[in-house]
Write a protein that holds these residues in place. Sequence first.
Motif, PDB file in Angstrom:
ATOM      1  N   GLY A 168      59.090 117.592  50.497  1.00  4.89           N
ATOM      2  CA  GLY A 168      58.820 117.562  51.932  1.00  4.89           C
ATOM      3  C   GLY A 168      59.462 116.362  52.572  1.00  4.89           C
ATOM      4  O   GLY A 168      59.934 115.443  51.895  1.00  4.89           O
ATOM      5  N   PRO A 169      59.503 116.334  53.903  1.00  5.15           N
ATOM      6  CA  PRO A 169      60.138 115.218  54.605  1.00  5.15           C
ATOM      7  C   PRO A 169      59.321 113.937  54.481  1.00  5.15           C
ATOM      8  O   PRO A 169      58.096 113.977  54.395  1.00  5.15           O
ATOM      9  N   LEU A 218      58.277 116.277  63.803  1.00  7.28           N
ATOM     10  CA  LEU A 218      59.119 117.391  63.366  1.00  7.28           C
ATOM     11  C   LEU A 218      58.548 118.732  63.811  1.00  7.28           C
ATOM     12  O   LEU A 218      59.285 119.716  63.928  1.00  7.28           O
ATOM     13  N   ILE A 219      57.246 118.770  64.054  1.00  7.17           N
ATOM     14  CA  ILE A 219      56.581 120.021  64.429  1.00  7.17           C
ATOM     15  C   ILE A 219      56.550 120.191  65.944  1.00  7.17           C
ATOM     16  O   ILE A 219      56.899 121.246  66.471  1.00  7.17           O
ATOM     17  N   VAL A 220      56.150 119.137  66.650  1.00  2.55           N
ATOM     18  CA  VAL A 220      55.923 119.273  68.083  1.00  2.55           C
ATOM     19  C   VAL A 220      57.223 119.254  68.887  1.00  2.55           C
ATOM     20  O   VAL A 220      57.229 119.628  70.067  1.00  2.55           O
ATOM     21  N   LYS A 221      58.319 118.822  68.285  1.00  2.00           N
ATOM     22  CA  LYS A 221      59.564 118.750  69.068  1.00  2.00           C
ATOM     23  C   LYS A 221      60.137 120.134  69.382  1.00  2.00           C
ATOM     24  O   LYS A 221      60.951 120.278  70.285  1.00  2.00           O
ATOM     25  N   LEU A 226      62.154 123.717  58.122  1.00  2.00           N
ATOM     26  CA  LEU A 226      61.619 123.005  56.962  1.00  2.00           C
ATOM     27  C   LEU A 226      61.651 123.893  55.719  1.00  2.00           C
ATOM     28  O   LEU A 226      61.946 123.412  54.616  1.00  2.00           O
ATOM     29  N   ARG A 227      61.345 125.186  55.883  1.00  2.00           N
ATOM     30  CA  ARG A 227      61.385 126.099  54.736  1.00  2.00           C
ATOM     31  C   ARG A 227      62.811 126.226  54.185  1.00  2.00           C
ATOM     32  O   ARG A 227      63.014 126.222  52.970  1.00  2.00           O
ATOM     33  N   TYR A 256      56.224 123.489  50.676  1.00  2.00           N
ATOM     34  CA  TYR A 256      56.556 122.092  50.975  1.00  2.00           C
ATOM     35  C   TYR A 256      55.326 121.398  51.534  1.00  2.00           C
ATOM     36  O   TYR A 256      54.347 122.039  51.933  1.00  2.00           O
ATOM     37  N   ILE A 257      55.380 120.078  51.543  1.00  4.53           N
ATOM     38  CA  ILE A 257      54.231 119.278  51.960  1.00  4.53           C
ATOM     39  C   ILE A 257      54.563 118.539  53.243  1.00  4.53           C
ATOM     40  O   ILE A 257      55.701 118.101  53.462  1.00  4.53           O
TER      41      ILE A 257
END
Length: 489
Positions: free
Chosen positions: A63-64, A75-78, A89-90, A97-98
């Motif tokens: 994971g990042p 990374l999610i909200v952008k 990410l996948r 992934y974490i």
Amino acid sequence: MKACNGVRTRVWKFPAVYKMTPRETMYLLGFHLSPMGIVVSLMIGFLLIFMRLKSKKYNLPPGPWPFPIVGNLPLIVKEPNCLIGFTKLRIKYGPIYILHVGIQTVVMVNNVDLAIEALVKKQVDFAGRPSIPSFNRNSEGRMNVSNENFNHRWHMRRKVAFKALKSALSGPSLTEKITLSIDQALGYMSKLKGPFDPHKYIDLILYNLIADICHGTRYEFDDPDFTKMVDFNNSFQELFGNGFISDFVPWMRIFELSAIRKIEAYFKMLRTDAQASIDQHRETFDPNNPRDFTDYLLLAKYKAQEEGNTELLNELTDVHLRQTMLNVITGQKNMKAEMSVNFPYCTAVIREVMRMYPVVPFGIPRATICDTTLGGYDIPKGTQVVFNLWDLHHDPQKWDNPSDFNPERFLDGSGKLAGKPTSFLPFMAGRRVCLGETFSKPEMLIIVVSVFQKFNISSPPGEIPPVDGLISTAGYRSPPYNILLEERY
């Protein structure tokens, strides 16, 4: 003063030993921090050290690397659509992934083989629920079946809820309730001339089924209480979005207070209405003649009192009763289950809709109740686990042309309904499978069949129905659209 190459210079002499204070050291390093800044820096440092040691102790999924304090939240909200962020990410890290989201550790599961391993083969290990502050507040401290952690108390509560729901959905009266709800909405729709958006009329069917089965009450189309619930349901995803950031980064709560208070006010209204229904039913309760779901919950408490079952009585408080009522998904009795056989293509259409547009694209998060493994990686106890049902339902390795709407994929060569594909999990699976799955699927079929038996449905000339709705971790909501109706009889 002395001369050096003809230039007069001054020689400075320092003490042999000079001990700098921590603040002077910060100045020397270019970091002029307040005491609070120093504390925050130390916290960040300890957090990074802890995460580093934890990653060495466990063989965690890839994971990042997280940012300080907020983790991987940026990374999610952008991304305006959370699916885009998770898909990126996948692609980069693989099917598992974490993520470190504020104070929470989240493992994302993105293919069916890993989902089956967790939900079926290791269903107890992954049967927990994470403690999410906004969920906890609106369920009065995790008192409902959906949000309760996996333990003996949850087993008792779920057993009571399932038995009461099953009893309320059996018997000849249910057929009348379903027929009344459908006929009422279809009656309103048949009076309409010209294009209209059918969402609210479909909501009327569903809300009336819930109200009739739970409380023995019904709404009219212009009922203010019905309108209030529909309006809130339509705005819920805008308010909740992809979840409250403050559930993961608590100090961000101040920036979300407006949305949080609106949602909490709505759930407070629901609790008040549920308690009023319980109180009214208690006044007229007859253990020999239960009328609806509320009566069957009171009957469970009545029997526990008769049997002297103090353990169960302690769990059947009014808080539990009203939270169970709010938790219920309406269902259908067994006598209608054969409809899927009589209407295979219609059933296939419903399944294809649920495949392409799962109502809750990421399900309800699970949590591990012990140290376990998944896909060869270690998953520590207390880790939040999210199953990406959208990816499961659009996996090209499991579905031919997954972006195409093709109900025939659920039929066999003779046109009969085929077995359910393993990668089709709209209701999740395992110990915490949706409480109303057995009942809600036949009921959806009855509603769809009833509508199409009565009307020919088409789009207004020149209008193309939109297909891309609002997708968030809270669920999927179809976009507004208009239809034209023509009565068939």
